[in-house]
Design a protein around this motif. Sequence first.
Motif, PDB file in Angstrom:
ATOM      1  N   TYR A 206      21.223  10.311  16.376  1.00 18.18           N
ATOM      2  CA  TYR A 206      21.996   9.332  15.613  1.00 18.18           C
ATOM      3  C   TYR A 206      21.070   8.534  14.702  1.00 18.18           C
ATOM      4  CZ  TYR A 206      24.855   5.153  14.677  1.00 18.18           C
ATOM      5  OH  TYR A 206      25.525   4.122  14.059  1.00 18.18           O
ATOM      6  N   PHE A 207      19.955   8.041  15.252  1.00 18.07           N
ATOM      7  CA  PHE A 207      19.021   7.236  14.467  1.00 18.07           C
ATOM      8  C   PHE A 207      18.368   8.066  13.368  1.00 18.07           C
ATOM      9  CE2 PHE A 207      19.349   4.958  18.475  1.00 18.07           C
ATOM     10  CZ  PHE A 207      19.406   3.633  18.073  1.00 18.07           C
ATOM     11  N   TYR A 208      17.937   9.281  13.698  1.00 13.11           N
ATOM     12  CA  TYR A 208      17.295  10.132  12.694  1.00 13.11           C
ATOM     13  C   TYR A 208      18.249  10.410  11.535  1.00 13.11           C
ATOM     14  CZ  TYR A 208      14.135  11.203  16.628  1.00 13.11           C
ATOM     15  OH  TYR A 208      13.267  11.126  17.689  1.00 13.11           O
ATOM     16  N   ASP A 209      19.479  10.796  11.879  1.00 10.54           N
ATOM     17  CA  ASP A 209      20.468  11.109  10.843  1.00 10.54           C
ATOM     18  C   ASP A 209      20.811   9.876  10.018  1.00 10.54           C
ATOM     19  OD1 ASP A 209      20.519  13.697  11.755  1.00 10.54           O
ATOM     20  OD2 ASP A 209      22.427  13.513  12.824  1.00 10.54           O
ATOM     21  N   PHE A 210      21.001   8.777  10.708  1.00 11.37           N
ATOM     22  CA  PHE A 210      21.415   7.536  10.039  1.00 11.37           C
ATOM     23  C   PHE A 210      20.382   7.110   9.002  1.00 11.37           C
ATOM     24  CE2 PHE A 210      22.261   3.074   9.457  1.00 11.37           C
ATOM     25  CZ  PHE A 210      23.629   2.950   9.626  1.00 11.37           C
ATOM     26  N   LEU A 211      19.113   7.199   9.356  1.00  8.54           N
ATOM     27  CA  LEU A 211      18.054   6.727   8.465  1.00  8.54           C
ATOM     28  C   LEU A 211      17.718   7.708   7.351  1.00  8.54           C
ATOM     29  CD1 LEU A 211      15.731   5.133  11.178  1.00  8.54           C
ATOM     30  CD2 LEU A 211      16.899   3.907   9.333  1.00  8.54           C
ATOM     31  N   SER A 212      18.267   8.925   7.422  1.00  4.80           N
ATOM     32  CA  SER A 212      17.952   9.928   6.405  1.00  4.80           C
ATOM     33  C   SER A 212      19.146  10.303   5.528  1.00  4.80           C
ATOM     34  CB  SER A 212      17.400  11.196   7.061  1.00  4.80           C
ATOM     35  OG  SER A 212      18.378  11.787   7.914  1.00  4.80           O
ATOM     36  N   THR A 213      20.351   9.818   5.862  1.00  6.93           N
ATOM     37  CA  THR A 213      21.527  10.195   5.081  1.00  6.93           C
ATOM     38  C   THR A 213      21.418   9.704   3.637  1.00  6.93           C
ATOM     39  OG1 THR A 213      23.938  10.080   4.934  1.00  6.93           O
ATOM     40  CG2 THR A 213      22.799   8.119   5.741  1.00  6.93           C
ATOM     41  N   GLU A 214      22.039  10.463   2.732  1.00  8.92           N
ATOM     42  CA  GLU A 214      22.088  10.056   1.327  1.00  8.92           C
ATOM     43  C   GLU A 214      23.411   9.368   0.994  1.00  8.92           C
ATOM     44  OE1 GLU A 214      21.295  13.507  -1.005  1.00  8.92           O
ATOM     45  OE2 GLU A 214      19.215  13.694  -0.327  1.00  8.92           O
ATOM     46  N   ALA A 215      24.274   9.200   1.998  1.00  9.21           N
ATOM     47  CA  ALA A 215      25.579   8.573   1.766  1.00  9.21           C
ATOM     48  C   ALA A 215      25.444   7.090   1.452  1.00  9.21           C
ATOM     49  CB  ALA A 215      26.482   8.771   2.981  1.00  9.21           C
ATOM     50  N   PHE A 216      24.396   6.466   1.984  1.00 11.76           N
ATOM     51  CA  PHE A 216      24.098   5.068   1.706  1.00 11.76           C
ATOM     52  C   PHE A 216      22.613   4.865   1.965  1.00 11.76           C
ATOM     53  CE2 PHE A 216      25.918   5.514   5.958  1.00 11.76           C
ATOM     54  CZ  PHE A 216      24.870   5.085   6.752  1.00 11.76           C
ATOM     55  N   ALA A 217      22.093   3.744   1.539  1.00  7.80           N
ATOM     56  CA  ALA A 217      20.675   3.467   1.717  1.00  7.80           C
ATOM     57  C   ALA A 217      20.451   2.624   2.972  1.00  7.80           C
ATOM     58  CB  ALA A 217      20.120   2.744   0.494  1.00  7.80           C
ATOM     59  N   SER A 218      19.282   2.782   3.572  1.00  3.35           N
ATOM     60  CA  SER A 218      18.956   2.002   4.756  1.00  3.35           C
ATOM     61  C   SER A 218      17.451   1.755   4.809  1.00  3.35           C
ATOM     62  CB  SER A 218      19.410   2.718   6.030  1.00  3.35           C
ATOM     63  OG  SER A 218      18.735   3.956   6.178  1.00  3.35           O
ATOM     64  N   LYS A 219      17.080   0.745   5.555  1.00  5.24           N
ATOM     65  CA  LYS A 219      15.670   0.417   5.762  1.00  5.24           C
ATOM     66  C   LYS A 219      15.447   0.116   7.240  1.00  5.24           C
ATOM     67  CE  LYS A 219      14.764  -1.763   1.233  1.00  5.24           C
ATOM     68  NZ  LYS A 219      13.653  -0.891   0.808  1.00  5.24           N
ATOM     69  N   LEU A 220      14.350   0.609   7.766  1.00 11.92           N
ATOM     70  CA  LEU A 220      13.911   0.225   9.105  1.00 11.92           C
ATOM     71  C   LEU A 220      12.722  -0.707   8.936  1.00 11.92           C
ATOM     72  CD1 LEU A 220      13.765   0.333  12.186  1.00 11.92           C
ATOM     73  CD2 LEU A 220      12.450   2.467  11.983  1.00 11.92           C
ATOM     74  N   LEU A 221      12.899  -1.952   9.351  1.00 13.57           N
ATOM     75  CA  LEU A 221      11.816  -2.932   9.301  1.00 13.57           C
ATOM     76  C   LEU A 221      11.285  -3.165  10.710  1.00 13.57           C
ATOM     77  CD1 LEU A 221      13.180  -5.655   6.814  1.00 13.57           C
ATOM     78  CD2 LEU A 221      11.947  -3.536   6.329  1.00 13.57           C
ATOM     79  N   LEU A 222       9.980  -3.101  10.845  1.00 18.42           N
ATOM     80  CA  LEU A 222       9.336  -3.312  12.136  1.00 18.42           C
ATOM     81  C   LEU A 222       8.424  -4.522  12.069  1.00 18.42           C
ATOM     82  CD1 LEU A 222       8.292   0.326  13.135  1.00 18.42           C
ATOM     83  CD2 LEU A 222      10.366  -0.914  13.780  1.00 18.42           C
TER      84      LEU A 222
END
Length: 340
Positions: A206-222
Amino acid sequence: MVSFDIIERDSARWNEIVKQAAIYDFYHTSYYHKIDNDHTSVLLLFSKGESFIALPLVLRNIPDTSLFDMTSVYGYAGPVSRIAPADHDELLRFFKERFVQYCLDNRVVSVFSRLHPLIDQKFILEGLGEILDLNKTVSIDLTAAADEQRAGYRKSLKSDLNQLRRTAITVYETKAREEINRFIDIYYETMHRVQASANYYFSKEYFYDFLSTEAFASKLLLAKSDNQVIAGAIFTYTDKIMQYHLAGTTEAFIKQTPMKLILDEARMMANAMGLHHLHLGGGVAGRDDDSLFRFKSGFSKNFKQFSVWQYIADQAAYGDLVAAKAGTGRSSNFFPLYRH
């Protein structure tokens, strides 16, 4: 001329339409209706020329019957629209008439949708069932000047941020698989600590797909301290809205609250991207001492109303289903009651 179309979630038209709305969020995309969802999803499109109302819903069979009901994905969904003033009355009338007919034609007994606190949706749904106002959510108005945004922070939050910035804690964006895995571990640890229900334990895929989809943009901040990842959060963003989606902090650094620093960095990123809203969401429904809402409200007093829409399309069938549900009291506020 008005028209009605049913768009399947595998159709490229779904996202093309949603992205033409005056405002939309990642919850409305076809991707979010596919991931971790085995049910059928449809986008119901009611249009007149360039004006339209688009309503994404999940269709579910009611067990042991030939009947169905509809619901929304988890999160903030509801209809999106773009309506020219000249088309307003006719399109709204057509939407209500045609939606009622769709439910009858498809043996849909009831419809439930969580609505989006940042999108004007009530004017579309009024007259169809009931809209219930529940809790408040927190949003930062990014159209205000950056110094005004920070001026809206709680005094203690400003002090905490100043102290955090004097420590060795740093915040950065990452796409590295190894660091995504570390975030997932921290997220699971957090869910275990807060005794979250099973549906919050998303798979690693779920996390891998979510962060790589082109349907919308996302950012993982650590957030990292002494080369150790101590907290993280996933943010999504569309053309106007950044959403605070999933987050976690390690047990050892809870008192330092590095998430405050992550959210402040996300706000500055959203400003740089020219977005209009950073939506932090709400608290934990039903809790008298809602520490999550208190935490979020430290960033803004720009509270938004979270509401849900409930519509019974077939009163007789609904009553029969509720009556057949042994031990269910009609006084319950759960909807639909026969699934309680």
